[in-house]
Design a protein around this motif. Structure first.
Motif, short mmCIF file in Angstrom:
data_model
loop_
_atom_site.label_atom_id
_atom_site.label_comp_id
_atom_site.label_asym_id
_atom_site.label_seq_id
_atom_site.Cartn_x
_atom_site.Cartn_y
_atom_site.Cartn_z
N ARG A 50 18.85 -17.04 -21.55
CA ARG A 50 18.59 -15.89 -20.68
C ARG A 50 19.89 -15.18 -20.31
N MET A 51 20.94 -15.95 -20.03
CA MET A 51 22.24 -15.35 -19.70
C MET A 51 22.80 -14.58 -20.89
N GLU A 52 22.66 -15.14 -22.07
CA GLU A 52 23.14 -14.44 -23.27
C GLU A 52 22.37 -13.13 -23.48
N LEU A 53 21.07 -13.16 -23.25
CA LEU A 53 20.25 -11.97 -23.38
C LEU A 53 20.67 -10.91 -22.36
N LEU A 54 20.88 -11.33 -21.12
CA LEU A 54 21.31 -10.39 -20.08
C LEU A 54 22.68 -9.79 -20.39
N GLN A 55 23.59 -10.60 -20.91
CA GLN A 55 24.90 -10.09 -21.28
C GLN A 55 24.79 -9.07 -22.41
N LYS A 56 23.93 -9.35 -23.37
CA LYS A 56 23.71 -8.42 -24.47
C LYS A 56 23.13 -7.09 -23.95
N THR A 81 15.02 -25.06 -18.27
CA THR A 81 16.00 -26.03 -18.77
C THR A 81 17.37 -25.36 -18.85
N GLN A 82 18.39 -26.15 -19.04
CA GLN A 82 19.74 -25.62 -19.17
C GLN A 82 19.80 -24.69 -20.40
N GLU A 83 19.15 -25.05 -21.47
CA GLU A 83 19.14 -24.22 -22.67
C GLU A 83 18.43 -22.88 -22.42
N GLN A 84 17.33 -22.91 -21.68
CA GLN A 84 16.63 -21.67 -21.36
C GLN A 84 17.49 -20.75 -20.49
N VAL A 124 6.40 -31.81 -3.78
CA VAL A 124 6.94 -30.62 -4.42
C VAL A 124 7.55 -31.02 -5.76
N ARG A 125 7.05 -30.43 -6.80
CA ARG A 125 7.54 -30.74 -8.14
C ARG A 125 8.37 -29.56 -8.66
N ILE A 126 9.48 -29.34 -7.99
CA ILE A 126 10.35 -28.21 -8.33
C ILE A 126 10.94 -28.39 -9.73
N LYS A 127 11.33 -29.61 -10.05
CA LYS A 127 11.99 -29.85 -11.33
C LYS A 127 11.13 -29.40 -12.50
N ASP A 128 9.82 -29.60 -12.40
CA ASP A 128 8.91 -29.20 -13.48
C ASP A 128 8.83 -27.69 -13.63
N MET A 129 9.15 -26.96 -12.57
CA MET A 129 9.04 -25.51 -12.61
C MET A 129 10.34 -24.81 -13.01
N LEU A 130 11.45 -25.51 -12.92
CA LEU A 130 12.74 -24.90 -13.23
C LEU A 130 12.96 -24.82 -14.73
#
Length: 115
Positions: free
Chosen positions: A96-102, A89-92, A81-87
């Motif tokens: 996404r959080m900033e966009l949702l807050q906006k 990044t911290q920056e992404q 299982v290569r979960i790390k490759d699918m997650l």
């Protein structure tokens, strides 16, 4: 962990174990899958899938443990299982959080203006 697969239209119960596969894991995962089917699944959903991820497994132990269980379940090891490759990044995640807050602020503003 419990997920919902949108394309398959089903719940996915994922259990992570920090040790090698043991036969009793099959019964526990089957229990979780059946609980989700009874408590959450609707007639529009496909059967729930169980996924057990262990540090290691003996193929014969896995086959014998799941024989006779009709619930859709599978076992994988960390190497499969290569979960790390699918997650993301911290920056992404931050973007996404900033966009949702906006979007949330905009929705609140629109709701206030409509009153």
């Amino acid at each position: 962990m419990l997920f919902y697969h949108i394309r398959l239209r089903c719940y996915v119960v994922c259990e992570l174990k920090a040790k090698a596969f043991e036969p009793e894991f099959a019964g526990k995962l089957n229990f979780y899958v059946n609980a989700v089917d009874d408590l959450l699944k609707t007639s529009d959903d496909n059967p729930t899938i169980g996924l057990l991820i262990c540090s290691d497994m003996n193929k014969a132990d896995v086959q014998w443990s799941f024989r006779g269980i009709s619930t859709p379940m599978g076992v994988a090891t960390y190497n499969n299982v290569r979960i790390k490759d699918m997650l993301p990044t911290q920056e992404q995640l931050k973007e996404r959080m900033e966009l949702l807050q906006k979007e949330l602020r905009e929705t609140k503003r629109l709701m206030k203006s409509n009153k």
